[in-house]
Design an enzyme around this catalytic site. Structure first.
Site, PDB file in Angstrom:
ATOM      1  CD  GLU A  42      -2.931  -1.313   0.220  1.00  0.00           C
ATOM      2  OE1 GLU A  42      -3.186  -0.333  -0.409  1.00  0.00           O
ATOM      3  OE2 GLU A  42      -3.624  -2.547   0.334  1.00  0.00           O
ATOM      4  CB  CYS A 104      -6.077  -2.193   6.820  1.00  0.00           C
ATOM      5  SG  CYS A 104      -6.154  -3.825   7.254  1.00  0.00           S
ATOM      6  CG  HIS A 123      -4.002  -5.399   2.884  1.00  0.00           C
ATOM      7  ND1 HIS A 123      -3.973  -4.030   2.490  1.00  0.00           N
ATOM      8  CD2 HIS A 123      -4.714  -5.626   3.832  1.00  0.00           C
ATOM      9  CE1 HIS A 123      -5.197  -3.543   3.239  1.00  0.00           C
ATOM     10  NE2 HIS A 123      -5.422  -4.610   3.966  1.00  0.00           N
TER      11      HIS A 123
END
Length: 156
Positions: A42, A104, A123
């Site tokens: 991410e 998250c 993730h």
């Protein structure tokens, strides 16, 4: 450290990490239950859109992480460079700019905010026959070492 699926408690623990430990980099790992053999790097955290309720039935005030915070915060880790230069046999690694609007992404944004961008979020898929804890641990170690190399380059 395992964070609870509760916005306020996750925020408190992330703030505590940054104020007490003052790390060079904080790497957060979250479960992407829909990804079966995929690791997702991410790039940024988003401040707004947190409507979904947590495990205690709450969502953040104003549906955002930090009331007057920037819309998004980019990690100082260049995930695109990492993604291009790293490979782990047996699992695909992809790049993402949207960690979802739940714990998250919330945790990631808070960490980026208090860590001035020195945070990362990965993730991972659920454990399975093909993605064992040992395999996933080695994959994460490879990725995190590459992140730390980037941190070293940034400090020079």
């Amino acid at each position: 450290m395992q964070l609870p699926v509760v916005y306020q408690k996750a925020k408190e623990q992330v703030c505590k990490i940054w104020t007490t430990l003052q790390p060079l980099l904080t790497v957060h790992v979250g479960l992407a239950s829909s990804a079966t053999a995929l690791i997702i790097l991410e790039q940024c955290g988003k401040n707004k859109g947190y409507q979904e309720r947590d495990a205690c039935g709450f969502h953040p005030e104003g549906a955002c992480c930090v009331l007057d915070g920037p819309e998004k915060i980019e990690s100082t880790i260049n995930m695109k460079t990492l993604w291009k230069n790293i490979s782990v046999e047996g699992i695909d690694i992809i790049l993402s700019r949207d960690a979802g609007r739940y714990i998250c992404d919330y945790t990631y944004y808070i960490s980026l905010y208090y860590g001035k961008g020195r945070a990362a979020f990965i993730h991972v898929p659920p454990l399975s026959e093909s993605v064992t804890a040992e395999f996933l641990g080695k994959a994460l170690q490879t990725i995190i070492l590459a992140m730390l190399e980037q941190c070293g380059e940034q400090r020079e």
